[in-house]
Motif scaffolding. Structure first.
Motif, short mmCIF file in Angstrom:
data_model
loop_
_atom_site.label_atom_id
_atom_site.label_comp_id
_atom_site.label_asym_id
_atom_site.label_seq_id
_atom_site.Cartn_x
_atom_site.Cartn_y
_atom_site.Cartn_z
N ALA A 22 0.77 -1.40 -0.53
CA ALA A 22 0.20 0.36 -0.23
C ALA A 22 0.56 1.41 -0.05
CB ALA A 22 -0.98 -0.23 1.36
N ALA A 23 1.94 1.13 0.52
CA ALA A 23 3.24 2.35 1.09
C ALA A 23 2.98 2.54 -0.01
CB ALA A 23 4.20 1.91 2.42
N ARG A 24 3.75 1.29 -1.36
CA ARG A 24 4.35 2.10 -2.72
C ARG A 24 4.34 2.53 -3.31
NH1 ARG A 24 9.15 0.92 -5.08
NH2 ARG A 24 9.14 1.58 -7.21
N LEU A 25 2.17 2.07 -3.96
CA LEU A 25 1.26 2.32 -4.70
C LEU A 25 1.32 3.61 -3.98
CD1 LEU A 25 -0.86 -0.92 -4.49
CD2 LEU A 25 1.52 -0.18 -6.00
N ARG A 26 1.08 3.82 -3.46
CA ARG A 26 0.69 5.31 -2.70
C ARG A 26 1.30 6.62 -3.03
NH1 ARG A 26 -2.10 2.74 2.75
NH2 ARG A 26 -3.83 2.67 2.31
N ALA A 27 2.45 5.90 -2.97
CA ALA A 27 4.45 6.78 -2.76
C ALA A 27 4.38 6.59 -5.10
CB ALA A 27 5.16 5.72 -3.28
N GLU A 28 3.36 5.94 -5.82
CA GLU A 28 3.03 5.51 -7.62
C GLU A 28 2.04 6.67 -7.70
OE1 GLU A 28 4.90 4.24 -8.92
OE2 GLU A 28 5.83 4.06 -7.91
N GLY A 29 0.84 7.18 -6.26
CA GLY A 29 -0.05 7.94 -7.12
C GLY A 29 -1.64 7.53 -6.82
N PHE A 30 -1.78 6.23 -6.62
CA PHE A 30 -3.05 5.38 -6.41
C PHE A 30 -3.53 5.89 -4.88
CE2 PHE A 30 -0.32 3.05 -9.28
CZ PHE A 30 -1.24 3.18 -10.51
N LEU A 31 -4.52 5.77 -4.86
CA LEU A 31 -5.39 5.24 -4.24
C LEU A 31 -5.60 3.65 -3.77
CD1 LEU A 31 -8.65 7.60 -4.77
CD2 LEU A 31 -6.87 7.89 -3.30
N VAL A 32 -5.23 3.70 -2.40
CA VAL A 32 -5.35 2.26 -2.11
C VAL A 32 -6.29 1.73 -0.91
CG1 VAL A 32 -3.37 0.51 -1.49
CG2 VAL A 32 -2.31 2.53 -2.57
N GLN A 33 -7.28 1.10 -1.17
CA GLN A 33 -7.74 0.46 -0.71
C GLN A 33 -7.18 -1.30 0.56
OE1 GLN A 33 -11.98 -0.17 -0.90
NE2 GLN A 33 -12.20 -1.14 0.48
N VAL A 34 -7.04 -1.12 1.64
CA VAL A 34 -7.16 -2.96 1.99
C VAL A 34 -7.84 -3.16 2.52
CG1 VAL A 34 -4.98 -3.41 3.33
CG2 VAL A 34 -4.17 -1.63 1.80
N VAL A 35 -8.07 -4.74 2.22
CA VAL A 35 -8.86 -5.23 3.11
C VAL A 35 -8.07 -7.29 3.17
CG1 VAL A 35 -10.85 -4.68 2.44
CG2 VAL A 35 -10.06 -6.97 1.15
N GLY A 36 -8.49 -7.76 4.26
CA GLY A 36 -7.20 -9.29 4.83
C GLY A 36 -8.09 -10.52 4.48
#
Length: 225
Positions: A22-36
């Motif tokens: 999630a951290a890497r993708l947010r740094a790439e400019g994406f909106l990120v949702q995480v589910v488990g």
């Protein structure tokens, strides 16, 4: 870099991996949702389909393969994560709708590159393209439908893109590296097994006679123009 409006759903029950992705993708400019878990993934897709999903195979509730089966109608690009470098697992994942896979542990840089490539492919697939008829094979890119001998064959999004690419140059041998660059959008040649796995899926669904292997080079679609 893709627009900041692009949304990625990360489905991973190992918190450390989920947070790192999630951290890497947010740094790439994406909106990120995480589910488990599996049920949470299906619910999230049904509520608001993301532009792409990163999906672990092993999940609580039900696994990533079942998630793929339940969301196939949403046409969400899926990058599957697996802990085992087992071709059978990868073939099953591709068969139920995954577009690509990565084996843990993986490079975050490579993961980000795969995400960008999958999104570029999804954008390209939405552009209108004339239909093709080659022998008893019919390909309708606008509807993303394939028929052989008048019978519809259900392909995953990646299988469709690969078939359409080969169909654009029938009987011409296309190297694996070129397929990776032009279908997957990869600049390196580290994913040739991905090409081979998708070819196996196409042969299983369309017939072993349709695609010829040129060992050490690549593949050709064996139909008349």
């Amino acid at each position: 870099m893709e627009s900041v409006e692009r949304r990625v759903l990360v489905v991973e029950d190992e918190r450390a991996i989920a947070d790192a992705v999630a951290a890497r993708l947010r740094a790439e400019g994406f909106l990120v949702q995480v589910v488990g878990d599996g049920p949470g993934a299906v619910a999230a897709v049904r509520q608001a389909p993301p532009d792409l999903m990163i999906l672990d195979v092993m999940l609580p509730g039900f696994d990533g393969l079942e998630v793929c089966r339940r969301i196939q109608d949403q046409r969400v690009p899926v990058l599957m994560l697996t802990a085992r470098d087992d071709e059978t697992d990868q073939l099953v994942g591709l068969a139920v709708g995954a577009d690509d896979y990565m084996v843990k542990p993986f490079s975050m840089r490579v993961l980000a590159a795969r995400v960008h490539a999958l999104l570029r492919r999804a954008d390209k697939a939405s552009a209108p393209v004339p239909g093709l008829r080659l022998g008893d094979l019919q390909i309708n890119p606008d509807e993303r439908r394939v028929l052989r001998g008048g019978v519809e064959v259900h392909l995953t999004p990646t299988e469709f893109d690969l078939l359409a690419h080969l169909a654009g140059r029938p009987r011409t041998v296309v190297p694996r590296e070129r397929l990776l660059a032009e279908v997957w959008g990869w600049a390196d040649t580290s994913g040739t097994r991905t090409v081979d796995s998708h070819i196996k899926g196409l042969r299983r669904k369309l017939g072993a006679d349709l695609i010829r292997t040129v060992h050490g080079v690549g593949y050709a679609l064996e139909v008349d123009r």
